[in-house]
Write a protein that holds these residues in place. Structure first.
Motif, mmCIF file in Angstrom:
data_model
loop_
_atom_site.group_PDB
_atom_site.id
_atom_site.type_symbol
_atom_site.label_atom_id
_atom_site.label_comp_id
_atom_site.label_asym_id
_atom_site.label_seq_id
_atom_site.Cartn_x
_atom_site.Cartn_y
_atom_site.Cartn_z
ATOM 1 N N LEU A 71 38.508 24.289 12.859
ATOM 2 C CA LEU A 71 38.270 25.488 13.669
ATOM 3 C C LEU A 71 39.569 26.056 14.233
ATOM 4 O O LEU A 71 39.658 27.257 14.522
ATOM 5 N N ALA A 72 40.599 25.218 14.372
ATOM 6 C CA ALA A 72 41.896 25.717 14.832
ATOM 7 C C ALA A 72 42.468 26.733 13.851
ATOM 8 O O ALA A 72 43.031 27.766 14.252
ATOM 9 N N GLU A 73 42.335 26.465 12.550
ATOM 10 C CA GLU A 73 42.846 27.417 11.558
ATOM 11 C C GLU A 73 42.003 28.686 11.516
ATOM 12 O O GLU A 73 42.516 29.773 11.231
ATOM 13 N N ILE A 74 40.721 28.560 11.808
ATOM 14 C CA ILE A 74 39.879 29.752 11.907
ATOM 15 C C ILE A 74 40.276 30.564 13.138
ATOM 16 O O ILE A 74 40.386 31.799 13.089
ATOM 17 N N LEU A 75 40.527 29.873 14.242
ATOM 18 C CA LEU A 75 40.968 30.552 15.466
ATOM 19 C C LEU A 75 42.285 31.286 15.233
ATOM 20 O O LEU A 75 42.515 32.361 15.793
ATOM 21 N N LYS A 76 43.156 30.714 14.409
ATOM 22 C CA LYS A 76 44.427 31.375 14.087
ATOM 23 C C LYS A 76 44.187 32.773 13.532
ATOM 24 O O LYS A 76 44.791 33.754 13.999
ATOM 25 N N ILE A 77 43.301 32.877 12.538
ATOM 26 C CA ILE A 77 43.001 34.178 11.943
ATOM 27 C C ILE A 77 42.402 35.107 12.988
ATOM 28 O O ILE A 77 42.732 36.292 13.069
ATOM 29 N N ALA A 78 41.524 34.566 13.826
ATOM 30 C CA ALA A 78 40.873 35.380 14.852
ATOM 31 C C ALA A 78 41.890 35.974 15.826
ATOM 32 O O ALA A 78 41.815 37.159 16.177
ATOM 33 N N LEU A 79 42.851 35.176 16.249
ATOM 34 C CA LEU A 79 43.769 35.609 17.301
ATOM 35 C C LEU A 79 44.760 36.665 16.839
ATOM 36 O O LEU A 79 45.192 37.501 17.635
ATOM 37 N N VAL A 80 45.136 36.654 15.554
ATOM 38 C CA VAL A 80 46.164 37.597 15.122
ATOM 39 C C VAL A 80 45.641 38.768 14.292
ATOM 40 O O VAL A 80 46.361 39.741 14.087
ATOM 41 N N LYS A 81 44.332 38.707 13.838
ATOM 42 C CA LYS A 81 43.877 39.836 13.025
ATOM 43 C C LYS A 81 42.382 40.110 13.048
ATOM 44 O O LYS A 81 41.935 41.026 12.361
ATOM 45 N N ASP A 82 41.582 39.372 13.783
ATOM 46 C CA ASP A 82 40.132 39.586 13.693
ATOM 47 C C ASP A 82 39.464 39.268 15.030
ATOM 48 O O ASP A 82 38.974 38.169 15.263
ATOM 49 N N LEU B 284 46.149 15.573 14.578
ATOM 50 C CA LEU B 284 45.769 16.166 13.304
ATOM 51 C C LEU B 284 46.465 17.528 13.156
ATOM 52 O O LEU B 284 46.940 18.104 14.137
ATOM 53 N N HIS B 285 46.490 18.027 11.935
ATOM 54 C CA HIS B 285 47.210 19.274 11.669
ATOM 55 C C HIS B 285 46.712 20.422 12.548
ATOM 56 O O HIS B 285 47.500 21.121 13.196
ATOM 57 N N GLY B 286 45.391 20.643 12.574
ATOM 58 C CA GLY B 286 44.851 21.741 13.353
ATOM 59 C C GLY B 286 45.091 21.589 14.847
ATOM 60 O O GLY B 286 45.250 22.582 15.562
ATOM 61 N N GLU B 287 45.132 20.358 15.314
ATOM 62 C CA GLU B 287 45.410 20.117 16.727
ATOM 63 C C GLU B 287 46.838 20.535 17.069
ATOM 64 O O GLU B 287 47.088 21.149 18.119
ATOM 65 N N ALA B 288 47.782 20.208 16.184
ATOM 66 C CA ALA B 288 49.166 20.633 16.401
ATOM 67 C C ALA B 288 49.273 22.158 16.343
ATOM 68 O O ALA B 288 50.002 22.771 17.141
ATOM 69 N N VAL B 289 48.546 22.771 15.414
ATOM 70 C CA VAL B 289 48.533 24.231 15.314
ATOM 71 C C VAL B 289 48.002 24.852 16.603
ATOM 72 O O VAL B 289 48.530 25.860 17.088
ATOM 73 N N CYS B 290 46.971 24.245 17.181
ATOM 74 C CA CYS B 290 46.401 24.794 18.414
ATOM 75 C C CYS B 290 47.397 24.715 19.576
ATOM 76 O O CYS B 290 47.504 25.638 20.377
ATOM 77 N N ILE B 291 48.119 23.614 19.670
ATOM 78 C CA ILE B 291 49.137 23.490 20.721
ATOM 79 C C ILE B 291 50.176 24.594 20.560
ATOM 80 O O ILE B 291 50.592 25.233 21.541
ATOM 81 N N ASP B 292 50.585 24.838 19.340
ATOM 82 C CA ASP B 292 51.525 25.921 19.040
ATOM 83 C C ASP B 292 50.942 27.262 19.488
ATOM 84 O O ASP B 292 51.626 28.075 20.146
ATOM 85 N N LEU C 282 42.518 30.225 26.043
ATOM 86 C CA LEU C 282 42.655 28.809 26.388
ATOM 87 C C LEU C 282 41.285 28.159 26.600
ATOM 88 O O LEU C 282 41.080 26.986 26.256
ATOM 89 N N ALA C 283 40.333 28.928 27.140
ATOM 90 C CA ALA C 283 38.986 28.389 27.338
ATOM 91 C C ALA C 283 38.285 28.138 26.005
ATOM 92 O O ALA C 283 37.585 27.126 25.845
ATOM 93 N N VAL C 284 38.467 29.034 25.033
ATOM 94 C CA VAL C 284 37.856 28.829 23.717
ATOM 95 C C VAL C 284 38.472 27.612 23.033
ATOM 96 O O VAL C 284 37.767 26.827 22.384
ATOM 97 N N MET C 285 39.767 27.439 23.181
ATOM 98 C CA MET C 285 40.408 26.233 22.629
ATOM 99 C C MET C 285 39.754 24.974 23.202
ATOM 100 O O MET C 285 39.448 24.022 22.469
ATOM 101 N N GLU C 286 39.531 24.979 24.510
ATOM 102 C CA GLU C 286 38.877 23.835 25.154
ATOM 103 C C GLU C 286 37.445 23.673 24.629
ATOM 104 O O GLU C 286 37.018 22.556 24.310
ATOM 105 N N ASP C 287 36.717 24.783 24.506
ATOM 106 C CA ASP C 287 35.333 24.712 24.027
ATOM 107 C C ASP C 287 35.253 24.185 22.593
ATOM 108 O O ASP C 287 34.260 23.555 22.210
ATOM 109 N N GLY D 129 37.075 21.927 21.441
ATOM 110 C CA GLY D 129 37.517 20.534 21.426
ATOM 111 C C GLY D 129 38.955 20.344 20.994
ATOM 112 O O GLY D 129 39.315 19.291 20.456
ATOM 113 N N LEU D 130 39.791 21.354 21.237
ATOM 114 C CA LEU D 130 41.181 21.318 20.781
ATOM 115 C C LEU D 130 42.147 21.113 21.942
ATOM 116 O O LEU D 130 41.911 21.612 23.047
#
Length: 410
Positions: free
Chosen positions: A214-225, A304-312, A335-340, A342-343
């Protein structure tokens, strides 16, 4: 084009196309283009013997190939090995299976060589016997690298079994393994012939690995969707607990998981397709991947990879807020969605020194510039090249304070 004739008499092609006597040509420029086409598609239930997609993937029409080399991740083999074998038996296809343990610490050339050994022993017929990789992103990267090297290019099929593989590692062109303390330092561009995305594999993932994807999905959401972000914000618990299985949301209006998955894959491919070989170094999909490669390797095996991506992403969201690119309210929501989901937003391996080292490594990787993606609001982004050490440390301290407050509230 200048041509060289037999050595006893040299001719040079003139402007009118005729050859005249002259000195031999001493330099040439060769220019060519290789068209690249590959397919990414959702296919549910691919292990159903009645479903032909897996048996036919990566083969030309009318192919008579009745053998496959399968490279299957160790845990996937435990969970699905019997079903995989039964599928190919029912389709009349002989298989040899190489079971491979695959995680970041084993993402090495040694693992790629194991796949090469299996390919060589199998005697791959490249035109109608594609290698089939079944597993997570690490396994697919290893198999893809081995396939790109074996006889200078061997077709393969990706079947991602993790969420991060489904929306990220399984859909692009890159392959790679780690080298020393550097993530994906050795690699190639070699897309699979076909990537078959079956969300049913996600049903057996633990919740942490769902969060990871879900971290990689959140990435797309935050910068383009932004619409994708709103789906994540509204349905985070449902997506997590339901493991993105294609079931209706409570009000029955549409399939939330399907829309989330399709929007994420579409957004990723929309960015990758025009820049598949990364000639353009300013890439939206690098969001969350400026600091995370170093952080992830520093924290192995804990992150995990997505966890590191979320911290970034959490860090760059704070940087953007401090620059006035993201409002306080949007920062709080992100930040609240990241917490929700589980990241994490911080890890003990993260220090200002590690952060500065990560930025320096990224600058080297991006041809001497930061090319740092920062969110603009939610759903848009810009690139900056002027993040200073002092700004970095101030943003880091702010994020660290947020993490402390979050932990004390638990």
């Amino acid at each position: 084009m200048t041509a060289v004739m037999p050595p006893e008499t040299y001719f040079t092609q003139s402007g009118n196309g005729l050859f005249t006597k002259g000195a031999p040509a001493r330099s040439w420029t060769v220019s060519t283009a290789k068209p690249v086409t590959y397919e990414v598609r959702f296919e549910s239930g691919i292990l159903d013997p009645a479903h032909p997609a897996l048996a036919e993937a990566g083969t030309p029409p009318g192919s008579t190939g009745t053998r496959r080399l399968l490279v299957v991740e160790e845990q996937v083999q435990r969970l699905y090995g019997d079903r995989i074998a039964a599928y190919f038996d029912a389709r009349g296809i002989e298989t040899v299976t190489r079971v491979l343990p695959a995680h970041e610490q084993l993402k090495t050339m040694e693992s790629a060589f194991q796949v090469v050994e299996s390919m060589d022993a199998f005697g791959i017929a490249r035109r109608h016997e594609p290698v089939i990789a079944i597993g997570g992103g690490v396994l697919m990267d290893i198999v893809g690298l081995a396939a790109s090297l074996y006889r200078r290019s061997t077709p393969y099929v990706r079947v991602p079994t993790t969420l991060i593989g489904l929306v990220d590692a399984g859909v692009g062109a890159k392959t790679g393994v780690n080298f020393g303390r550097h993530k994906n330092r050795l690699g190639t561009y070699h897309p699979s012939s076909v990537a078959l995305l079956d969300p049913e594999f996600l049903a057996t993932l633990d919740q942490r690995h769902i969060s990871n994807g879900l971290a990689e999905i959140l990435k797309i959401a935050l910068v383009k969707d932004r619409a994708l972000f709103e789906l994540l914000a509204a349905h985070s618990k449902t997506l997590l607990n339901g493991r993105l299985q294609l079931t209706e949301d409570p009000d029955g209006r549409h399939l939330v998981a399907e829309e989330v998955l399709c929007r994420a894959v579409h957004g990723m491919l929309e960015e990758l397709q025009p820049n598949l070989w990364e000639h353009q170094l300013q890439r939206l999909v690098d969001y969350g991947h400026s600091f995370s490669p170093v952080i992830e390797m520093e924290a192995l095996p804990e992150l995990l990879h997505g966890e590191a991506v979320c911290i970034d992403m959490a860090f760059t969201t704070v940087v953007a807020r401090r620059r006035g690119l993201v409002s306080d309210e949007d920062t709080r929501r992100v930040l609240a969605v990241m917490e929700d989901l589980g990241l994490p937003v911080m890890h003990p391996a993260c220090t200002p020194e590690v952060w500065e080292h990560a930025l320096a490594d990224t600058v080297r990787h991006r041809d001497g510039q930061q090319r740092l993606p920062l969110p603009v609001g939610i759903g848009q982004a810009c690139f900056v090249n002027d993040l200073s050490p002092q700004e970095l440390r101030s943003a880091f301290a702010e994020l660290q304070e947020h993490d402390r407050a979050l932990r004390s509230a638990l």
